[in-house]
Design a protein around this motif. Sequence first.
Motif, short mmCIF file in Angstrom:
data_model
loop_
_atom_site.label_atom_id
_atom_site.label_comp_id
_atom_site.label_asym_id
_atom_site.label_seq_id
_atom_site.Cartn_x
_atom_site.Cartn_y
_atom_site.Cartn_z
N LYS A 73 -9.99 10.78 -20.21
CA LYS A 73 -9.72 10.43 -18.81
C LYS A 73 -10.01 8.97 -18.53
O LYS A 73 -9.34 8.35 -17.71
N GLN A 74 -11.02 8.42 -19.18
CA GLN A 74 -11.41 7.03 -18.93
C GLN A 74 -10.55 6.03 -19.67
O GLN A 74 -10.51 4.86 -19.29
N CYS A 75 -9.86 6.44 -20.73
CA CYS A 75 -9.07 5.52 -21.54
C CYS A 75 -7.89 4.99 -20.73
O CYS A 75 -7.04 5.76 -20.28
N PRO A 76 -7.81 3.66 -20.54
CA PRO A 76 -6.74 3.11 -19.70
C PRO A 76 -5.36 3.13 -20.35
O PRO A 76 -4.36 2.99 -19.66
N ILE A 77 -5.29 3.33 -21.67
CA ILE A 77 -3.98 3.30 -22.32
C ILE A 77 -3.69 4.58 -23.11
O ILE A 77 -2.84 4.60 -23.99
N ASP A 78 -4.36 5.66 -22.78
CA ASP A 78 -4.12 6.99 -23.37
C ASP A 78 -4.16 7.00 -24.90
O ASP A 78 -3.26 7.53 -25.55
N VAL A 79 -5.19 6.44 -25.45
CA VAL A 79 -5.37 6.41 -26.90
C VAL A 79 -5.95 7.73 -27.41
O VAL A 79 -5.67 8.15 -28.51
N ILE A 80 -6.74 8.41 -26.57
CA ILE A 80 -7.45 9.62 -26.98
C ILE A 80 -6.76 10.85 -26.43
O ILE A 80 -6.42 10.90 -25.25
N LYS A 81 -6.54 11.83 -27.29
CA LYS A 81 -5.92 13.10 -26.89
C LYS A 81 -6.89 14.23 -27.27
O LYS A 81 -7.23 14.39 -28.43
N VAL A 82 -7.33 14.97 -26.26
CA VAL A 82 -8.25 16.09 -26.48
C VAL A 82 -7.58 17.35 -25.96
O VAL A 82 -7.11 17.39 -24.83
N VAL A 83 -7.53 18.39 -26.81
CA VAL A 83 -6.97 19.67 -26.40
C VAL A 83 -8.04 20.74 -26.59
O VAL A 83 -8.52 20.96 -27.71
N VAL A 84 -8.42 21.37 -25.48
CA VAL A 84 -9.41 22.45 -25.50
C VAL A 84 -8.78 23.67 -24.85
O VAL A 84 -8.17 23.56 -23.79
N GLU A 85 -8.90 24.81 -25.52
CA GLU A 85 -8.37 26.06 -24.98
C GLU A 85 -9.50 27.08 -24.90
O GLU A 85 -10.50 26.97 -25.60
N LYS A 86 -9.31 28.08 -24.05
CA LYS A 86 -10.32 29.13 -23.90
C LYS A 86 -9.88 30.34 -24.72
O LYS A 86 -8.76 30.83 -24.59
N ASP A 87 -10.77 30.82 -25.56
CA ASP A 87 -10.49 32.00 -26.37
C ASP A 87 -10.59 33.22 -25.46
O ASP A 87 -11.61 33.44 -24.80
N GLU A 88 -9.53 34.01 -25.41
CA GLU A 88 -9.47 35.16 -24.49
C GLU A 88 -10.48 36.26 -24.88
O GLU A 88 -11.01 36.93 -24.01
N GLU A 89 -10.72 36.42 -26.17
CA GLU A 89 -11.63 37.49 -26.60
C GLU A 89 -13.08 37.14 -26.35
O GLU A 89 -13.84 37.92 -25.78
N THR A 90 -13.48 35.96 -26.80
CA THR A 90 -14.90 35.59 -26.71
C THR A 90 -15.23 34.81 -25.45
O THR A 90 -16.40 34.58 -25.15
N LYS A 91 -14.22 34.38 -24.72
CA LYS A 91 -14.38 33.58 -23.49
C LYS A 91 -15.08 32.24 -23.77
O LYS A 91 -15.66 31.65 -22.89
N LYS A 92 -15.03 31.77 -25.02
CA LYS A 92 -15.62 30.48 -25.38
C LYS A 92 -14.52 29.42 -25.44
O LYS A 92 -13.36 29.72 -25.70
N ARG A 93 -14.92 28.20 -25.22
CA ARG A 93 -13.99 27.07 -25.29
C ARG A 93 -13.81 26.66 -26.75
O ARG A 93 -14.79 26.52 -27.49
N ILE A 94 -12.57 26.47 -27.14
CA ILE A 94 -12.24 26.11 -28.52
C ILE A 94 -11.59 24.72 -28.51
O ILE A 94 -10.63 24.47 -27.78
N LEU A 95 -12.11 23.82 -29.34
CA LEU A 95 -11.56 22.48 -29.49
C LEU A 95 -10.41 22.57 -30.48
O LEU A 95 -10.62 22.80 -31.67
N MET A 96 -9.19 22.43 -29.97
CA MET A 96 -8.00 22.56 -30.80
C MET A 96 -7.68 21.25 -31.53
O MET A 96 -7.29 21.27 -32.70
N SER A 97 -7.81 20.12 -30.82
CA SER A 97 -7.56 18.83 -31.46
C SER A 97 -8.30 17.73 -30.73
O SER A 97 -8.56 17.83 -29.53
N PHE A 98 -8.65 16.72 -31.48
CA PHE A 98 -9.26 15.51 -30.94
C PHE A 98 -8.69 14.36 -31.77
O PHE A 98 -9.04 14.19 -32.93
N ASP A 99 -7.74 13.62 -31.19
CA ASP A 99 -7.05 12.55 -31.90
C ASP A 99 -7.29 11.21 -31.22
O ASP A 99 -7.30 11.13 -29.99
#
Length: 194
Positions: A73-99
């Motif tokens: 969110k702070q990156c002014p030129i969108d260099v960082i891409k973070v994808v987090v999804e919620k696992d439906e079974e365990t209700k935990k947050r899963i880090l899918m990618s960090f580029d």
Amino acid sequence: MGAVRDYFAAIGRSITTLGDGLAVTFSYLLRKPTTIQYPDRSGKPVVSMLPERSRGILENDIERCTGCGMCAKQCPIDVIKVVVEKDEETKKRILMSFDIDIGKCMFCGLCVEACPVGSLRHSNEFEGAMYDIDRLIFHFVDEPRPVAKPPKKGEEVKSAPLGSIARYFLYEADGQPPKPKPRPKPGSESGGTT
């Protein structure tokens, strides 16, 4: 008569400023050169000679990352891409990618300041020349993983030594055999981003 006086005054000022400039130039002829012939003639590795707070290539200690996305969110030129999804079974947050696209990064440090747990930091590595610019997109998540829990107040969290994570990705991107991914070892430096 005043025009002639102004004319000669301007000539006098020109001569004085020329003399000042030549004095500065000639003073450098007598000094030892400060430029070293990089990388051939430096006595020790350049990475070790950099100031403590130099801003090298970004690295993320994924073992500490909570996946909050504040850095993206702070990156002014969108260099960082973070994808987090919620696992439906365990209700935990899963880090899918960090580029991080190092080829576009301008090393401003806004993302490092925004990271609440200090997992994102500038390394002391700065040589990232590649034949293919797409190789400068560093994928810090190989496979989906649960996000790290934020440390409790006053808890000291161990992290990989500064530069070891970036060095791994630079070797991998350069086509050299990748070194094993660094993991925090007991007794290694704790990572605070200062």
